[in-house]
Design a protein around this motif. Structure first.
Motif, short mmCIF file in Angstrom:
data_model
loop_
_atom_site.label_atom_id
_atom_site.label_comp_id
_atom_site.label_asym_id
_atom_site.label_seq_id
_atom_site.Cartn_x
_atom_site.Cartn_y
_atom_site.Cartn_z
N SER A 183 22.23 -30.39 -57.87
CA SER A 183 21.69 -29.31 -58.71
C SER A 183 22.79 -28.70 -59.58
N GLY A 184 24.05 -28.72 -59.09
CA GLY A 184 25.17 -28.20 -59.89
C GLY A 184 25.33 -28.96 -61.19
N TYR A 196 23.23 -27.38 -63.87
CA TYR A 196 23.83 -26.18 -64.48
C TYR A 196 25.00 -26.58 -65.38
N SER A 212 29.70 -20.63 -64.68
CA SER A 212 29.28 -19.44 -63.92
C SER A 212 28.45 -18.47 -64.76
N SER A 219 25.05 -20.11 -65.35
CA SER A 219 24.17 -20.20 -64.18
C SER A 219 23.74 -18.83 -63.66
N GLY A 261 23.75 -27.54 -53.64
CA GLY A 261 23.87 -26.47 -54.63
C GLY A 261 24.32 -25.18 -54.01
N ARG A 262 23.76 -24.08 -54.51
CA ARG A 262 24.12 -22.75 -54.02
C ARG A 262 22.93 -22.02 -53.41
N ASP A 263 21.74 -22.33 -53.93
CA ASP A 263 20.54 -21.57 -53.54
C ASP A 263 19.42 -22.50 -53.10
N ILE A 264 19.77 -23.70 -52.65
CA ILE A 264 18.72 -24.66 -52.31
C ILE A 264 17.96 -24.19 -51.05
N ASP A 286 29.75 -16.54 -58.00
CA ASP A 286 28.59 -17.14 -57.32
C ASP A 286 28.03 -16.19 -56.25
N ARG A 333 26.56 -12.57 -58.24
CA ARG A 333 25.62 -12.48 -59.35
C ARG A 333 24.30 -11.87 -58.85
O1 DC Z 1 28.42 -27.66 -57.39
P1 DC Z 1 29.11 -27.50 -58.74
O2 DC Z 1 30.50 -26.93 -58.64
O3 DC Z 1 29.07 -28.70 -59.58
O4 DC Z 1 28.23 -26.38 -59.48
C1 DC Z 1 28.59 -25.91 -60.75
C2 DC Z 1 28.20 -24.45 -60.91
O5 DC Z 1 26.79 -24.34 -60.97
C3 DC Z 1 28.67 -23.49 -59.83
O6 DC Z 1 29.79 -22.76 -60.25
C4 DC Z 1 27.52 -22.57 -59.58
C5 DC Z 1 26.35 -23.18 -60.28
N1 DC Z 1 25.26 -23.58 -59.38
C6 DC Z 1 24.29 -22.66 -59.11
O7 DC Z 1 24.40 -21.51 -59.56
N2 DC Z 1 23.22 -23.00 -58.34
C7 DC Z 1 23.11 -24.22 -57.84
N3 DC Z 1 22.03 -24.54 -57.09
C8 DC Z 1 24.11 -25.19 -58.09
C9 DC Z 1 25.18 -24.82 -58.86
#
Ligand code: DC
Length: 230
Positions: A34-35, A38, A103, A106, A132-135, A187, A190
């Motif tokens: 998912s990153g 973004y 950042s 996203s 990802g971050r919020d999966i 991250d 936010r």
């Molecule tokens: O995993 P990554 O470092 O490639 O992700 C890049 C940026 O995308 C990270 O700084 C935060 C954002 N991101 C996000 O907000 N939500 C996600 N599900 C995945 C990534």
């Protein structure tokens, strides 16, 4: 056998994508980064001149967003390739310029809304490992297995540094560490979908594992969910 939905969240450069890819390959599941989505939106914004001095032209990006198509294709070695409007951008989205822009991009609610929709669509059949971050908190709150990955910032910076060097993209270690620390901060703080561990996620400290240990640990978690074993 039931096809699980597996969510792997955590801080940047924690090795999430390496473990998610490997797990998906072992299970015959689809891997979704998912990153990368973004990052692709950020690359698009940079190219269109919609980011100036770190500030995003929100109205411009909102207008342009419907014209942006993000897809994943399979490479010859079975690897996932991120495509932006048909162009292979897998390399271009990993540069420091994009890492610095991602950042603020996203953090925009309309960007998150559009990408969460795409992510849910991509994972609706199950048999998916998404990182990802919020999966586990937002995209798939009912995921069958949720992992939250952490690792010391200096270990992460060293890994990213080695990765860029190996690709022939020399960068300063300090600049990478600074980027990782500032992304951690952004991250987590936010307003929309901040990075946090879901209540039912299992914590993995990846700084303590090598790749084999990491894979074995994950597979053990999958078997526990599939077979109810420990
Ligand atoms: O995993 P990554 O470092 O490639 O992700 C890049 C940026 O995308 C990270 O700084 C935060 C954002 N991101 C996000 O907000 N939500 C996600 N599900 C995945 C990534």
């Amino acid at each position: 056998m039931k096809k699980l939905t597996i969510a792997i969240d955590g801080f940047s450069s924690c090795g999430k994508s390496t473990m998610a890819k490997s797990l998906a390959a072992q299970l015959g599941y689809t891997y979704i980064d998912s990153g990368a989505m973004y990052r692709a939106v950020s690359l698009f914004a940079i190219r269109e001149g919609l980011i100036n001095d770190g500030k995003v032209d929100e109205a411009g990006l909102k207008t342009a967003l419907p014209n942006l198509r993000i897809e994943f294709k399979q490479g010859e070695k079975g690897q996932s390739i991120t495509c932006l409007n048909g162009e292979n951008v897998e390399e271009a989205i990993r540069t420091m310029d994009v890492s610095n822009a991602v950042s603020p991009v996203s953090a925009l609610p309309f960007v998150r809304e559009a990408l969460v929709k795409l992510q849910r669509e991509a994972g609706k059949q199950g048999g998916v490992v998404m990182d990802g971050r919020d999966i586990g908190t937002v995209v798939f709150p009912h995921a069958d297995l949720k992992i939250f990955v952490v690792a010391d910032a200096t270990i992460r910076a060293q890994r990213r540094y080695d990765e860029l060097m190996a690709k022939g993209q020399p960068a300063s270690f300090e600049a990478i560490l600074e980027n990782i620390r500032s992304r951690d901060e952004l991250d987590q703080n936010r307003a929309v979908s901040p990075l946090r561990q879901a209540e039912d996620a299992i914590l993995m400290d990846n700084g303590l594992f090598n790749i084999e240990q990491q894979d074995a640990w994950l597979l053990n978690q999958v078997n526990r969910v599939l077979h109810g074993t420990h």
